[in-house]
Write an enzyme that holds these catalytic residues in place. Structure first.
Site, PDB file in Angstrom:
ATOM      1  N   TRP A 183       0.865  -1.186   0.000  1.00 40.74           N
ATOM      2  CA  TRP A 183       0.000   0.000   0.000  1.00 40.74           C
ATOM      3  C   TRP A 183       0.895   1.228   0.000  1.00 40.74           C
ATOM      4  CZ3 TRP A 183      -0.212   4.116   3.418  1.00 40.74           C
ATOM      5  CH2 TRP A 183      -1.199   5.073   3.131  1.00 40.74           C
ATOM      6  N   GLU A 222      -2.960  -3.122  -2.435  1.00 37.98           N
ATOM      7  CA  GLU A 222      -4.098  -2.607  -1.675  1.00 37.98           C
ATOM      8  C   GLU A 222      -4.463  -1.205  -2.140  1.00 37.98           C
ATOM      9  OE1 GLU A 222      -5.204  -1.445   2.987  1.00 37.98           O
ATOM     10  OE2 GLU A 222      -3.212  -2.208   2.466  1.00 37.98           O
ATOM     11  N   LYS A 224      -7.024   2.374  -2.207  1.00 36.34           N
ATOM     12  CA  LYS A 224      -7.649   3.279  -1.255  1.00 36.34           C
ATOM     13  C   LYS A 224      -8.339   4.399  -2.022  1.00 36.34           C
ATOM     14  CE  LYS A 224      -6.665   5.525   3.191  1.00 36.34           C
ATOM     15  NZ  LYS A 224      -5.623   5.813   4.199  1.00 36.34           N
ATOM     16  N   ASP A 255      -9.352  -3.727   1.842  1.00 36.64           N
ATOM     17  CA  ASP A 255      -9.492  -3.106   3.160  1.00 36.64           C
ATOM     18  C   ASP A 255     -10.883  -2.493   3.200  1.00 36.64           C
ATOM     19  OD1 ASP A 255      -9.541  -0.953   5.154  1.00 36.64           O
ATOM     20  OD2 ASP A 255      -7.395  -1.313   5.398  1.00 36.64           O
ATOM     21  N   HIS A 258     -11.517   1.280   2.785  1.00 34.88           N
ATOM     22  CA  HIS A 258     -10.862   1.972   1.685  1.00 34.88           C
ATOM     23  C   HIS A 258     -11.751   2.210   0.472  1.00 34.88           C
ATOM     24  CE1 HIS A 258      -6.358   1.295   2.845  1.00 34.88           C
ATOM     25  NE2 HIS A 258      -7.076   1.826   3.822  1.00 34.88           N
ATOM     26  N   HIS A 282      -7.941  -6.745   4.840  1.00 34.15           N
ATOM     27  CA  HIS A 282      -7.638  -5.994   6.044  1.00 34.15           C
ATOM     28  C   HIS A 282      -8.981  -5.592   6.631  1.00 34.15           C
ATOM     29  CE1 HIS A 282      -3.179  -4.537   5.646  1.00 34.15           C
ATOM     30  NE2 HIS A 282      -3.300  -5.839   5.845  1.00 34.15           N
ATOM     31  N   ASP A 290     -12.134   6.280   6.195  1.00 32.55           N
ATOM     32  CA  ASP A 290     -11.191   5.228   6.585  1.00 32.55           C
ATOM     33  C   ASP A 290     -10.571   5.563   7.928  1.00 32.55           C
ATOM     34  OD1 ASP A 290      -9.440   3.019   6.455  1.00 32.55           O
ATOM     35  OD2 ASP A 290      -7.881   4.298   5.616  1.00 32.55           O
ATOM     36  N   ASP A 292     -10.300   3.521  10.652  1.00 28.89           N
ATOM     37  CA  ASP A 292      -9.621   2.414  11.328  1.00 28.89           C
ATOM     38  C   ASP A 292     -10.066   2.240  12.774  1.00 28.89           C
ATOM     39  OD1 ASP A 292      -7.716   1.221   9.358  1.00 28.89           O
ATOM     40  OD2 ASP A 292      -7.051   3.293   9.229  1.00 28.89           O
ATOM     41  N   ASP A 322      -6.772  -4.677  10.786  1.00 26.24           N
ATOM     42  CA  ASP A 322      -6.082  -3.400  10.552  1.00 26.24           C
ATOM     43  C   ASP A 322      -6.890  -2.266  11.176  1.00 26.24           C
ATOM     44  OD1 ASP A 322      -4.596  -1.277   9.720  1.00 26.24           O
ATOM     45  OD2 ASP A 322      -5.041  -1.494   7.587  1.00 26.24           O
TER      46      ASP A 322
END
Length: 413
Positions: A183, A222, A224, A255, A258, A282, A290, A292, A322
């Site tokens: 990423w 990955e 985003k 992810d 993302h 993820h 995003d 997290d 993640d």
């Protein structure tokens, strides 16, 4: 009759073997991300995040050294059921006397040997790896592998190559694959004049990184949508990476923070399974973007688990966590997220998938809706408690976190 026995009878009545579900769950590896324990700073010199990543909060007890991080990971793992892997970033190298002398493009397996020893001691299933393309002076104008500066690109290409060789070392030592996930933070804050050239440069850089086929290494890219400071244009978009992975025969990593808010990874999983032997995840929890957040047992997490299980993809989907939250006890965050993923997988394993699929194929849509709603009220909790009991665990675990905070974390200045 115990509550567990009663729950087993209810599931058996709809054609679900609870014992088989628990056995399957216990052998699904979940890769535990090291960066929850120290707010993604690592140990190679960065003192702040960059590249569209942000950790908020200043809860006391952040791990400041590799030894402290290992102790926190070990404590967290002791409270987690099921099979675990370790997921590292390159910035967590043990540099010792090489600190300040070697840069990320020259890291070697020896700089990660203590992590291998640690993973073996804990009986972990394997080690996954991530090149660290952020938090470094060679991120020039927000760009790495797509930079117009050939020196910048060359540095990060060397870093990517070095990381894949380190991953090969992990695979050899652990006797299990090592997922290498690329990423990059590359993008622009405002409207670009040229969207194509950076992507051409990124494609060329990735081709250089992945040129050598390495046994035991599973390569992934990955995407985003955006990050802080790169709101208008992301070089490594979903369309770019899905095309790159498909044409290069490597893995897409999804992810679930993302994408656009109306997109869901649960729908992307079966789409990719139609074309790829393996995909990677993820698992996080985005709140409006995003962000997290710590993974919780929410509807989309259940849907992600359902798509893995109902498509017989337990061995095809590589699950990694993640998230990073510095506003709460970090070990508690780790455990909450991992247990949530396990609960979602158990929920999925306890569904009568063959019967549900037959209803769909026979256009019995009202019955399908009715049955799926009935399943939501099945006694999942009783099965979960027995699953924990068989591994010497329980739902009453937060007291151990509080004791660890008092005995260990509060003493970190």
């Amino acid at each position: 009759m115990t509550r567990f026995e009663s729950a087993c009878e209810k599931y058996a009545a709809v054609g679900v073997d609870v014992q088989q579900a628990m056995e399957t769950l216990q052998n699904i590896p979940i890769s535990l991300h090291c960066w929850q324990g120290d707010d993604v700073l690592g140990f190679d010199g960065a003192d702040a995040l960059s590249g569209g990543i942000q950790t908020t909060g200043n809860y006391p007890g952040r791990a400041r050294t590799p030894q402290e991080l290992m102790a926190d990971i070990e404590k967290a793992i002791s409270l987690m059921p099921g099979k675990k892997r370790l997921n590292l970033h390159a910035s967590y190298a043990f540099l010792g006397g090489d600190k300040g002398r070697l840069d990320r493009d020259a890291y070697e397996p020896r700089h990660f040997a203590p992590w291998v020893e640690f993973a073996k001691r804990l009986g972990l299933d394997g080690i996954d790896f991530n090149p660290t393309f952020f938090g470094h002076p060679m991120v020039k104008n927000g760009l790495t592998l797509s930079s117009p500066d050939p020196e910048v690109r060359a540095f990060w290409v060397r870093h990517g190559i070095a990381c894949r060789r380190i991953a090969q070392y992990f695979a050899e030592e652990m006797g299990s694959h090592s997922l290498v996930n690329v990423w990059i933070p590359d993008g622009l804050k405002d409207v670009p004049a040229d969207r194509l050239s950076p992507r051409i440069r990124l494609r060329q850089s990735l081709d250089e990184i992945f040129a050598e086929k390495l046994p035991g290494v599973v390569d992934a890219v990955e995407s985003k949508v955006f990050g802080i400071g790169v709101e208008s244009y992301t070089v490594g978009s979903n369309e770019f990476y899905q095309n790159y992975a498909a044409t290069r025969g490597i893995c897409c990593l999804l992810d679930n923070g993302h994408y656009h808010p109306t997109e869901v990874v649960s729908d992307k999983i079966p789409s990719l399974l139609a074309f790829h032997d393996k995909i990677a995840l993820h698992v996080t929890r985005g709140v409006r973007w995003d962000s997290d957040h710590v993974v919780l047992l929410e509807d989309e997490l259940k849907q992600i688990a359902l798509e893995i299980v109902r498509n017989d993809a337990v061995n095809k989907v590589l699950i990694g966590l993640d998230y990073f939250d510095a506003s709460i006890n970090r070990i508690g965050a780790w455990v909450t997220g991992q247990r949530s993923m396990e609960k979602a997988l158990l929920y999925a394993l306890l569904q009568p998938h063959d019967a549900l699929r037959a209803m769909q194929d026979n256009a019995e849509f009202g019955k399908l809706m009715y049955t799926m709603e009935q399943q939501k009220m099945m006694p999942l909790g009783d099965i979960w408690e027995e699953y924990l009991r068989r591994q010497g665990l329980s739902e009453d675990w937060y007291g151990e976190i509080e004791n660890y905070e008092h005995d260990v974390l509060e003493k970190r200045a």
